[in-house]
Design an enzyme around this catalytic site. Sequence first.
Site, mmCIF file in Angstrom:
data_model
loop_
_atom_site.group_PDB
_atom_site.id
_atom_site.type_symbol
_atom_site.label_atom_id
_atom_site.label_comp_id
_atom_site.label_asym_id
_atom_site.label_seq_id
_atom_site.Cartn_x
_atom_site.Cartn_y
_atom_site.Cartn_z
ATOM 1 N N GLY A 144 0.818 -1.205 0.000
ATOM 2 C CA GLY A 144 0.000 0.000 0.000
ATOM 3 C C GLY A 144 0.855 1.258 0.000
ATOM 4 C CB SER B 110 4.626 -0.959 1.359
ATOM 5 O OG SER B 110 3.851 -1.586 2.338
ATOM 6 C CG ASP C 110 -8.679 -0.016 1.942
ATOM 7 O OD1 ASP C 110 -9.567 -0.838 2.199
ATOM 8 O OD2 ASP C 110 -7.843 0.377 2.788
ATOM 9 N N GLY D 201 -12.318 0.374 4.864
ATOM 10 C CA GLY D 201 -12.090 1.647 4.169
ATOM 11 C C GLY D 201 -11.978 2.779 5.159
ATOM 12 C CD GLU E 27 -12.092 -0.361 8.721
ATOM 13 O OE1 GLU E 27 -11.371 0.226 7.893
ATOM 14 O OE2 GLU E 27 -11.711 -1.346 9.362
HETATM 15 P P1 ADP Z 1 0.589 -0.293 3.592
HETATM 16 O O1 ADP Z 1 1.789 -0.534 2.746
HETATM 17 O O2 ADP Z 1 -0.464 -1.350 3.375
HETATM 18 O O3 ADP Z 1 0.085 1.123 3.465
HETATM 19 P P2 ADP Z 1 1.788 0.346 6.159
HETATM 20 O O4 ADP Z 1 1.491 1.789 6.066
HETATM 21 O O5 ADP Z 1 1.543 -0.315 7.464
HETATM 22 O O6 ADP Z 1 0.976 -0.525 5.118
HETATM 23 O O7 ADP Z 1 3.297 0.135 5.737
HETATM 24 C C1 ADP Z 1 3.871 -1.153 5.707
HETATM 25 C C2 ADP Z 1 5.322 -1.082 6.100
HETATM 26 O O8 ADP Z 1 6.019 -0.226 5.189
HETATM 27 C C3 ADP Z 1 5.572 -0.464 7.457
HETATM 28 O O9 ADP Z 1 5.380 -1.383 8.503
HETATM 29 C C4 ADP Z 1 7.022 -0.048 7.322
HETATM 30 O O10 ADP Z 1 7.870 -1.156 7.432
HETATM 31 C C5 ADP Z 1 7.073 0.441 5.888
HETATM 32 N N1 ADP Z 1 6.859 1.896 5.871
HETATM 33 C C6 ADP Z 1 5.691 2.569 5.817
HETATM 34 N N2 ADP Z 1 5.891 3.899 5.846
HETATM 35 C C7 ADP Z 1 7.226 4.077 5.920
HETATM 36 C C8 ADP Z 1 8.094 5.215 5.981
HETATM 37 N N3 ADP Z 1 7.599 6.462 5.954
HETATM 38 N N4 ADP Z 1 9.421 5.000 6.036
HETATM 39 C C9 ADP Z 1 9.920 3.758 6.040
HETATM 40 N N5 ADP Z 1 9.161 2.667 5.998
HETATM 41 C C10 ADP Z 1 7.843 2.797 5.940
#
Ligand code: ADP
Length: 749
Positions: A106, A109, A154, A197, A253
């Site tokens: 997402g 990541s 989402d 969402g 949500e």
């Molecule tokens: P998604 O990718 O589904 O949006 P997350 O926001 O939880 O899920 O992000 C997943 C992982 O990506 C985090 O646990 C972290 O390891 C990494 N990550 C997210 N944001 C950052 C950031 N700003 N800097 C470094 N790593 C990040």
Amino acid sequence: MSVKRIGVLTSGGDAPGMNAALRAIVRTALNRNVEVYAICEGYQGMIDGGDRIRPMTWDSVGGILHRGGTVIGTARCDAFRTHEGRRLAAANLVERGIDSLIIIGGDGSLTGANIFRQEWAGLLGELAEMGKISREAAEQYAHLTIVGLVGSIDNDMHGTDMTIGTDTALHRITEAIDAISSTAASHQRTFLVKVMGRHCGYLALMSALATGADWVLIPESPPDLDNWKEKMVADLKAGRKAGRRDSIVIMAEGARDRHGNPIESAEVVKALEEGLGEEVRETVLGHVQRGGTPSAFDRNLGTLMGCDAVEAILSAPPDTEPQLVCLRGNRIVRAPLMECVQKSQAIGEAIKARDYERAMDLRGRSFKEAFRTLRTLLRSLPHEPAPGQRRLRLAVLNAGAPAPGMNTAVRAAVRIGLDKGHIMLGVANGFEGLANRQIKEMDWMSVNGWAPMGGAELGTSRRVPTGRDFYAIARNIEEYKIDGLLLIGGWTAYQGAYQLYCERENFPAFNIPMICLPASINNNLPGSELAIGADTALNNIVWAVDRIKQSAIAQRRCFVVEVMGRYCGYLALMSGLATGAERVYLHEEGVRLRDLQNDLDKLVTGFKHGKRLGLMIRNENCSTIYNSAFMSALFEEEGSDLFDVRQTILGHVQQGGDPSPFDRIQSTRLAARCIDFLIEKAQDEYPGSAFIGLEAGGIQLHDLEELPRLMDEEHQRPKKQWWLDLRPIARVLAQPGPEHQTESEVLLD
Ligand code: ADP
């Protein structure tokens, strides 16, 4: 510098279809002689190193297409948010010579990936300084190439029409809401259904559109009144009075009121119970939405995005900005990753700042249009016609074989027409009914509950009008004072409309606007890349083939599965792509004896080397001589003791069932546009007629006169078929890997 090694990881929330992407990435890379490593458990695996970063083989991604979640694991990883964490990760990549990453995740990541790339050169410098890597290695791997795919149920990423996993989540949600509505209708009950969402109302909005729900709460467009609870209760009461037996409210949500206060489901339940004076049940769908086998759409989306991600890596100049692989208007395209991430995050910020207009603008035109359509469809009664308004009489009919989604389209057309102040007529049984006066006025409730229904409630027929019919049809158009005609169906509908159009000189009654809406499981209509019903049929096939494959787990067996499509190979190719069939036979390509010999040789070699399952999918008309029975007998005889062969003709299962969410949503969108067209053209003295469809640029209209130019009439399919370009991908991904030259116990998939 040429790319040597790709690392692939899934990160953040899991999403169905990630496995298809992984399989495509691994096999496309190997096919291009590029080594590929899976980084297990997301960024955590990158930091941990060891066997969490492992080389992938052709067979290590066999048998995973139908599996939900991600087989290489995913995680949220706080350590990767730190500089030290990212330095450890960089060391692990350099150690293995990985200089390119494909991240499936997402926006979080992908943001993490971008930061990693920005720091990359610095991190390598530090590692060299610390003696962890050599100076040469730091120089050799100076650039990190990043390509992102969005895996998220989402559908919350700017720049792509769909993200991997969304369609499957919509399947889970609509299955649940359809089930809830049947029990709710039995007891005349009210249900509140909460869907995922947090910042994005896509799932709530689209599932409401697809199931015919009565009220919806989404974060981007909160109810615009302070007393919205009273309004909601009044609307539901009015719906009941009008004859609805169930009331369903869907909330995302992240739903909030216009002041930005989160809306709790308990307060919605309380307001409904007090207002309606009845018990209200709440269902929180939760993680069911994420789970289960991926839909055909998500498998193919993951596959196509995965293939393109590898090509993006291979063609990227050194030190290039990260790219995101996107779907736009049914085509895979690339966009600058951070621009997409930032625009997506801007929507969250707009919601936070209560700038809802901006949030809706940023979601884009089709989201806004869907919301507007939904608000019309869920009314309990249409708006009153404006004083002095000319009330048109618009007729709707189905023609050709029933296609799932026809009822959804009729419902949308009737309600939208009525709400705009016009009179809507339903014609039973296609052109036959139009000739035989089977025409009646439809009111708001006459289409109640039609959104999720398969089949064709109005009835349909395959009769194309000729000779005597013209006279009867012309007389009825005059008698019923029909001002415009919407024809929902397959080739029969198109041909019939064209016949009437050509007879305008002889029958002035035909001088009305007509529009065809593509509805055929065969997906063989011009001017539309996707016809209504084809997605449902594709899912029916994939469902069946998954089971057929499982049934053979203990035997060495080859299946020859025959699917519908008449002379159009769409269902055969796309189901082959979604199930990993090693061979697809199409009428477009024909079948030659030497092809069969070649396929047989490959089967024999494969089974000799440990293969346990073969899957060949054939279009029903791919060859009349080498038919299903012939092919099966040939393979069986020549396979001798090595494997046995079963033929399966899937038949009408493919045409039945409730329409898929995609078919429901698209039929609603198309029907809304068709009604607008008829209203606009009915004002003209010599109105044009058209056929509508989904094309690379979105929804398009074609002049009916173009029909002969675009259609291969002999084979009843469009002259140009976009999906034929996907054949090389299907062929490469399902070919036996090099491991099959050795003994292997892994299923070919
Ligand atoms: P998604 O990718 O589904 O949006 P997350 O926001 O939880 O899920 O992000 C997943 C992982 O990506 C985090 O646990 C972290 O390891 C990494 N990550 C997210 N944001 C950052 C950031 N700003 N800097 C470094 N790593 C990040």
